[in-house]
Write a protein that holds these residues in place. Sequence first.
Motif, PDB file in Angstrom:
ATOM      1  N   ASP A  46       2.602  68.071  36.483  1.00  0.00           N
ATOM      2  CA  ASP A  46       1.326  67.365  36.381  1.00  0.00           C
ATOM      3  C   ASP A  46       1.443  66.090  35.556  1.00  0.00           C
ATOM      4  O   ASP A  46       0.813  65.083  35.844  1.00  0.00           O
ATOM      5  CB  ASP A  46       0.275  68.275  35.722  1.00  0.00           C
ATOM      6  N   ARG A  47       2.180  66.170  34.494  1.00  0.00           N
ATOM      7  CA  ARG A  47       2.328  65.047  33.565  1.00  0.00           C
ATOM      8  C   ARG A  47       3.818  64.857  33.279  1.00  0.00           C
ATOM      9  O   ARG A  47       4.611  65.781  33.428  1.00  0.00           O
ATOM     10  CB  ARG A  47       1.578  65.311  32.248  1.00  0.00           C
ATOM     11  N   GLN A  48       4.141  63.656  32.831  1.00  0.00           N
ATOM     12  CA  GLN A  48       5.545  63.378  32.600  1.00  0.00           C
ATOM     13  C   GLN A  48       5.741  62.556  31.326  1.00  0.00           C
ATOM     14  O   GLN A  48       4.986  61.620  31.057  1.00  0.00           O
ATOM     15  CB  GLN A  48       6.117  62.612  33.788  1.00  0.00           C
ATOM     16  N   VAL A  49       6.749  62.934  30.564  1.00  0.00           N
ATOM     17  CA  VAL A  49       7.183  62.145  29.409  1.00  0.00           C
ATOM     18  C   VAL A  49       8.550  61.567  29.749  1.00  0.00           C
ATOM     19  O   VAL A  49       9.447  62.295  30.178  1.00  0.00           O
ATOM     20  CB  VAL A  49       7.308  63.017  28.141  1.00  0.00           C
ATOM     21  N   VAL A  50       8.701  60.262  29.588  1.00  0.00           N
ATOM     22  CA  VAL A  50       9.993  59.619  29.808  1.00  0.00           C
ATOM     23  C   VAL A  50      10.474  59.071  28.467  1.00  0.00           C
ATOM     24  O   VAL A  50       9.891  58.134  27.927  1.00  0.00           O
ATOM     25  CB  VAL A  50       9.896  58.474  30.833  1.00  0.00           C
ATOM     26  N   LEU A  51      11.501  59.693  27.918  1.00  0.00           N
ATOM     27  CA  LEU A  51      12.038  59.258  26.621  1.00  0.00           C
ATOM     28  C   LEU A  51      13.136  58.218  26.839  1.00  0.00           C
ATOM     29  O   LEU A  51      14.025  58.399  27.682  1.00  0.00           O
ATOM     30  CB  LEU A  51      12.604  60.460  25.872  1.00  0.00           C
ATOM     31  N   VAL A  52      13.064  57.150  26.058  1.00  0.00           N
ATOM     32  CA  VAL A  52      14.024  56.055  26.195  1.00  0.00           C
ATOM     33  C   VAL A  52      14.535  55.681  24.802  1.00  0.00           C
ATOM     34  O   VAL A  52      13.737  55.502  23.879  1.00  0.00           O
ATOM     35  CB  VAL A  52      13.367  54.817  26.852  1.00  0.00           C
ATOM     36  N   ASP A  53      15.849  55.566  24.674  1.00  0.00           N
ATOM     37  CA  ASP A  53      16.443  55.138  23.409  1.00  0.00           C
ATOM     38  C   ASP A  53      16.673  53.629  23.473  1.00  0.00           C
ATOM     39  O   ASP A  53      17.748  53.165  23.860  1.00  0.00           O
ATOM     40  CB  ASP A  53      17.753  55.889  23.166  1.00  0.00           C
ATOM     41  N   CYS A  54      15.637  52.858  23.099  1.00  0.00           N
ATOM     42  CA  CYS A  54      15.731  51.393  23.167  1.00  0.00           C
ATOM     43  C   CYS A  54      16.768  50.849  22.185  1.00  0.00           C
ATOM     44  O   CYS A  54      17.432  49.841  22.464  1.00  0.00           O
ATOM     45  CB  CYS A  54      14.371  50.771  22.850  1.00  0.00           C
ATOM     46  N   LEU A  55      16.909  51.498  21.030  1.00  0.00           N
ATOM     47  CA  LEU A  55      17.842  50.985  20.019  1.00  0.00           C
ATOM     48  C   LEU A  55      19.278  51.074  20.517  1.00  0.00           C
ATOM     49  O   LEU A  55      20.100  50.207  20.242  1.00  0.00           O
ATOM     50  CB  LEU A  55      17.675  51.760  18.707  1.00  0.00           C
ATOM     51  N   LYS A  56      19.583  52.142  21.263  1.00  0.00           N
ATOM     52  CA  LYS A  56      20.931  52.254  21.823  1.00  0.00           C
ATOM     53  C   LYS A  56      21.202  51.106  22.790  1.00  0.00           C
ATOM     54  O   LYS A  56      22.284  50.512  22.777  1.00  0.00           O
ATOM     55  CB  LYS A  56      21.088  53.598  22.552  1.00  0.00           C
ATOM     56  N   ALA A  57      20.192  50.772  23.611  1.00  0.00           N
ATOM     57  CA  ALA A  57      20.365  49.676  24.566  1.00  0.00           C
ATOM     58  C   ALA A  57      20.598  48.363  23.832  1.00  0.00           C
ATOM     59  O   ALA A  57      21.436  47.543  24.243  1.00  0.00           O
ATOM     60  CB  ALA A  57      19.126  49.575  25.463  1.00  0.00           C
ATOM     61  N   LEU A  58      19.873  48.141  22.731  1.00  0.00           N
ATOM     62  CA  LEU A  58      20.062  46.897  21.972  1.00  0.00           C
ATOM     63  C   LEU A  58      21.428  46.871  21.298  1.00  0.00           C
ATOM     64  O   LEU A  58      22.118  45.843  21.300  1.00  0.00           O
ATOM     65  CB  LEU A  58      18.952  46.761  20.930  1.00  0.00           C
ATOM     66  N   ASN A  59      21.820  47.996  20.719  1.00  0.00           N
ATOM     67  CA  ASN A  59      23.102  48.041  20.005  1.00  0.00           C
ATOM     68  C   ASN A  59      24.288  47.803  20.930  1.00  0.00           C
ATOM     69  O   ASN A  59      25.280  47.201  20.542  1.00  0.00           O
ATOM     70  CB  ASN A  59      23.278  49.402  19.317  1.00  0.00           C
ATOM     71  N   HIS A  60      24.208  48.290  22.168  1.00  0.00           N
ATOM     72  CA  HIS A  60      25.372  48.241  23.056  1.00  0.00           C
ATOM     73  C   HIS A  60      25.393  47.016  23.962  1.00  0.00           C
ATOM     74  O   HIS A  60      26.323  46.848  24.751  1.00  0.00           O
ATOM     75  CB  HIS A  60      25.446  49.513  23.905  1.00  0.00           C
ATOM     76  N   GLY A  61      24.390  46.181  23.914  1.00  0.00           N
ATOM     77  CA  GLY A  61      24.458  44.906  24.612  1.00  0.00           C
ATOM     78  C   GLY A  61      23.863  44.893  26.001  1.00  0.00           C
ATOM     79  O   GLY A  61      23.259  45.859  26.474  1.00  0.00           O
ATOM     80  N   LYS A  62      24.051  43.754  26.644  1.00  0.00           N
ATOM     81  CA  LYS A  62      23.367  43.460  27.902  1.00  0.00           C
ATOM     82  C   LYS A  62      23.720  44.457  29.010  1.00  0.00           C
ATOM     83  O   LYS A  62      22.850  44.885  29.767  1.00  0.00           O
ATOM     84  CB  LYS A  62      23.700  42.045  28.353  1.00  0.00           C
ATOM     85  N   ALA A  63      25.020  44.803  29.141  1.00  0.00           N
ATOM     86  CA  ALA A  63      25.427  45.708  30.225  1.00  0.00           C
ATOM     87  C   ALA A  63      24.729  47.056  30.087  1.00  0.00           C
ATOM     88  O   ALA A  63      24.236  47.625  31.080  1.00  0.00           O
ATOM     89  CB  ALA A  63      26.941  45.896  30.212  1.00  0.00           C
ATOM     90  N   CYS A  64      24.666  47.568  28.865  1.00  0.00           N
ATOM     91  CA  CYS A  64      24.001  48.858  28.616  1.00  0.00           C
ATOM     92  C   CYS A  64      22.511  48.751  28.911  1.00  0.00           C
ATOM     93  O   CYS A  64      21.928  49.635  29.534  1.00  0.00           O
ATOM     94  CB  CYS A  64      24.232  49.284  27.169  1.00  0.00           C
TER      95      CYS A  64
END
Length: 478
Positions: A292-310
């Motif tokens: 019925d409902r959905q939670v989508v968890l995203v680790d934005c800090l990991k994406a920033l730390n690992h750069g554009k490709a990540c």
Amino acid sequence: MGLGSKLKRLIGEDVLDDIQQQLKDVVEQGLDRHLKIAVTGLSRSGKTVFITSLVHHLLDAHQSQSLPFFEVASSGRIISVKNLSETSDTPFPLKQAIQDLGQQPPHWPASTVGLSEVKLAIRYRPASRLQRLVQETSTLYLDIIDYPGEWLLDLPLLNLDFNQWCDKQRTLFATEPRASLAKDWLAAQETIDWLAPADESVIKVLSDAYTDLLHTFRGEAYSLSMIQPGRCILPGQLQGDPLLQIFPVLFTIELNEPAPEGSYYQVLASRYEAYREHVVKRFYREHFSRFDRQVVLVDCLKALNHGKACFEDMKLAITEILQSFNYGSSGFIRRLFSPRIDKVLFASSKADHVTANQHHNLDKFLELIIQDAQRDMRFEGIETRCLAIASIRSTESAEAVLDGQTLSCLKGTRKENGEEVALFPGEIPTDLPREQDWNSNRFRFLDFAPRRLPLTDLKPEHHIRLDQAIEFLTKEMF
């Protein structure tokens, strides 16, 4: 032949299973209120910790004030919350996870390796006088599902045949860092005549090498997200199954007619279709199509730390995953017979790893990552929200004076070595970083070890915005 067998012959086993499940859901929905929440997200995005902390706070909601923005709790209308997870075939390891976070020193619970479920019964007093005239108390049955993020990446395969999947993988492997990391594997592929009779030993060698590559892509050094098939790196009950000896063919093959029976290409295509039909489709039908409902968890800090490709890889993975869900507003009849997700919460984890004045920026940055998927959902009438949260608060606020200016800082324990530190963690951009930002090591957000989560006497300072998350997901149910 019994009636069930005749029906299966007439309309197919899958369709009959769906109808039986839907009838069961109708009966359940008619007796009481039920809500099924899918907690989704990519690998290591914090799904297990989110569920552990949320359920821990809910079980204490009748006596604590740890969820001030969860209205039914803060107004004192929750009578009690009962954990019914033991009635599930695959109960979530709640006791062990709470014990891990509650010991001294605490540590993060083990990552998910299989599907598990939390089932709660929340007994409460309705807010409406009219409702209370009919029934003094009501019960909301809340089901929350945890599963490996690696399996989530298989859902987009539902929309792709083998040729289309190979085309997509060809595009991915043409970009860095995949192109360099897969250089030897690509060279080995070039030596194969894909229309010649298959040698299983050759397929196994190439398949093992492909699985090793997926582990490298996913590892800490690169943290890529678009890893398929997910069961190759976390097989679960399929450990050792030949079905997992699959990989994409990355060299274009001109096929004016079907590939010869028994050829490398035909064997891999056949194995891919079997994997899609018996693993992915079954998993989707039994679980994800009924939420019925959905939670989508995203680790934005990991994406920033690992750069554009990540960052780009994570954005692509999330967009493709969300397109695989069965969104869309539903009328009463459709609601009864085919539940649809009508609310989606996008939650950026690790809000405690930045200072409080950066939480708004974290919300905005998350919107940049999921903006394409969010646009499609809004078009379909799906209610969405972006929210920076911390399921467990690992840091505390501090201040430092530099050149006469007061800076907001954080105090916490480094995850990697247990060192106590106080620092200014950096700022979250509200626009997509420029090329020079990615190349300047501008983003170096630290990973912190958890602080102890008490078994009782929970307080709002033990999390960040967890109450706002559950309020958004369940508000109208109470």
